[in-house]
Design an enzyme around this catalytic site. Structure first.
Site, PDB file in Angstrom:
ATOM      1  N   LYS A 108       0.753  -1.338   0.013  1.00  0.00           N
ATOM      2  CA  LYS A 108      -0.186   0.090   0.112  1.00  0.00           C
ATOM      3  C   LYS A 108       0.816   0.918   0.042  1.00  0.00           C
ATOM      4  O   LYS A 108       0.441   2.095  -0.423  1.00  0.00           O
ATOM      5  CB  LYS A 108      -0.952  -0.067   1.061  1.00  0.00           C
ATOM      6  N   LYS A 190      -6.257 -13.038  -9.325  1.00  0.00           N
ATOM      7  CA  LYS A 190      -7.380 -13.251  -8.529  1.00  0.00           C
ATOM      8  C   LYS A 190      -8.184 -12.106  -9.111  1.00  0.00           C
ATOM      9  O   LYS A 190      -7.980 -11.046  -9.508  1.00  0.00           O
ATOM     10  CB  LYS A 190      -6.869 -12.773  -7.203  1.00  0.00           C
ATOM     11  N   LYS A 193     -11.649  -6.307  -6.675  1.00  0.00           N
ATOM     12  CA  LYS A 193     -12.666  -5.118  -6.862  1.00  0.00           C
ATOM     13  C   LYS A 193     -11.977  -3.964  -7.456  1.00  0.00           C
ATOM     14  O   LYS A 193     -12.912  -3.107  -7.694  1.00  0.00           O
ATOM     15  CB  LYS A 193     -13.266  -4.921  -5.356  1.00  0.00           C
TER      16      LYS A 193
END
Ligand code: TRP
Length: 326
Positions: A108, A190, A193
């Site tokens: 992040k 994967k 979102k």
């Protein structure tokens, strides 16, 4: 059992088969606390109005999927101040070095290089506070959160060692890989979102036509055989999705489509997913039209959570020597 989900981004069918359905299943067998982690969400920049809306939409979604407020405690993290309080105390036994080594912090920090705030680094400590407040035995999470549960264990053990037995040491409860759903555009990745390719992910909020269109465009391969194989990740992923939504085994799904063409197969998968989502969307919409009910559920959830959390927090305050009268 304790788990939480952040009210950020739109949930995908992967979140549905992975996290949500497991939460619903477990409410029958465990004493479950489930939080909407809005305090974690603000470690990256959020639009306040959107954060508020996503919080209530997520609560409605979980109820629509079958979470029963009579069987479990569903609440919003920021409505229970004990999380921030225990988080502060745990900060004093957490080391900067171990937080800097967290994989998600490193990821992040790269992704939000202009906003590496203290909260981002402190994220696992707040998560430890969440879990330890409720003396949870198990923490159902995806594999990406396992490291955070491990640091929670370390902090619990460290605290217990320094101040005497206080926290139960929790176990991660890793959700089954079988439910892992891959991107429709790149089946080696994967389903996420936040994928930039809008055809890669099917969202729980997608309408029927959108769902069917996305499956029609799903990446497959050049031969035309429908079978489970490492060499056919696209087809295998579609079979997996079909099985997860139909409630059958992967082998049953494979058998069912033996000899079918890709076009018919993709349409069947799309329709099955759309059929499963429709009642959930309908129920969520009905719930969102009744804010008074939702607010009530969350209010008594927060009260319930606070009652449990307060017990642990008082104990902690006593152990570390906070003055509460003599
Ligand atoms: N960090 C988790 C996630 O992003 C959400 C979360 C917050 C959580 N607090 C938690 C999960 C406590 C389990 C237990 O998925």
């Amino acid at each position: 059992m304790y788990s939480a989900v952040q009210p950020s981004g739109n949930l995908t069918i992967g979140n549905f088969t992975g996290a949500i359905r497991n939460w619903v299943r477990m409410q029958n067998d465990f004493d479950c606390f489930y939080a909407i982690a809005d305090m974690h969400a603000i470690t990256v920049r959020q639009d306040p109005a959107l954060l508020r809306r996503r919080t209530i939409e997520l609560a409605a979604l979980y109820l629509a999927c079958g979470l029963d407020p009579e069987k479990c405690t569903l609440y919003v993290q920021s409505q229970v101040s004990a999380h921030a309080e225990l988080g502060w105390i745990l900060n004093t036994i957490a080391y900067v070095g171990e937080m800097e080594r967290m994989t998600q912090f490193k990821d992040k920090s790269q992704k939000h290089a202009d906003n590496i705030n203290m909260g981002l680094m402190d994220y696992p400590v707040l998560m430890a506070a969440d879990i330890l407040l409720y003396q949870a035995d198990y923490v159902p999470v995806g594999i990406d959160q396992k490291q955070h549960v491990e640091i929670t264990r370390d902090l619990a053990i460290r605290f217990n060692h320094r101040y005497g037995d206080t926290f139960r040491v929790p176990e991660p409860y890793i959700l089954k890989e079988g439910a892992k759903i891959m991107s429709l555009q790149d089946p080696m990745k994967k389903m996420s979102k936040s994928d930039e390719n809008l055809n890669a992910s099917v969202f729980l909020a997608d309408d029927r036509d959108t769902v069917i269109r996305k499956f029609k465009r799903a990446v497959t391969d050049s031969d035309s055989e429908i079978r489970i194989s490492d060499e056919k990740p696209g087809i295998t992923n579609l079979l997996n999705i079909y099985a997860a939504f139909k409630g059958c085994t992967l082998q049953d799904a494979e058998r069912e489509f033996q000899g079918s063409g890709y076009g018919d197969f993709k349409l069947a998968v799309g329709e099955t997913v759309a059929d499963a989502l429709a009642p959930v969307q309908e129920k969520q919409k009905r719930l969102l039209a009744d804010k008074a009910y939702l607010n009530d559920v969350l209010k008594s959830g927060a009260e319930n959570a606070f009652r449990a959390a307060r017990r642990t927090l008082s104990k902690v305050c006593r152990k570390i020597g906070f003055y509460r009268g003599e």
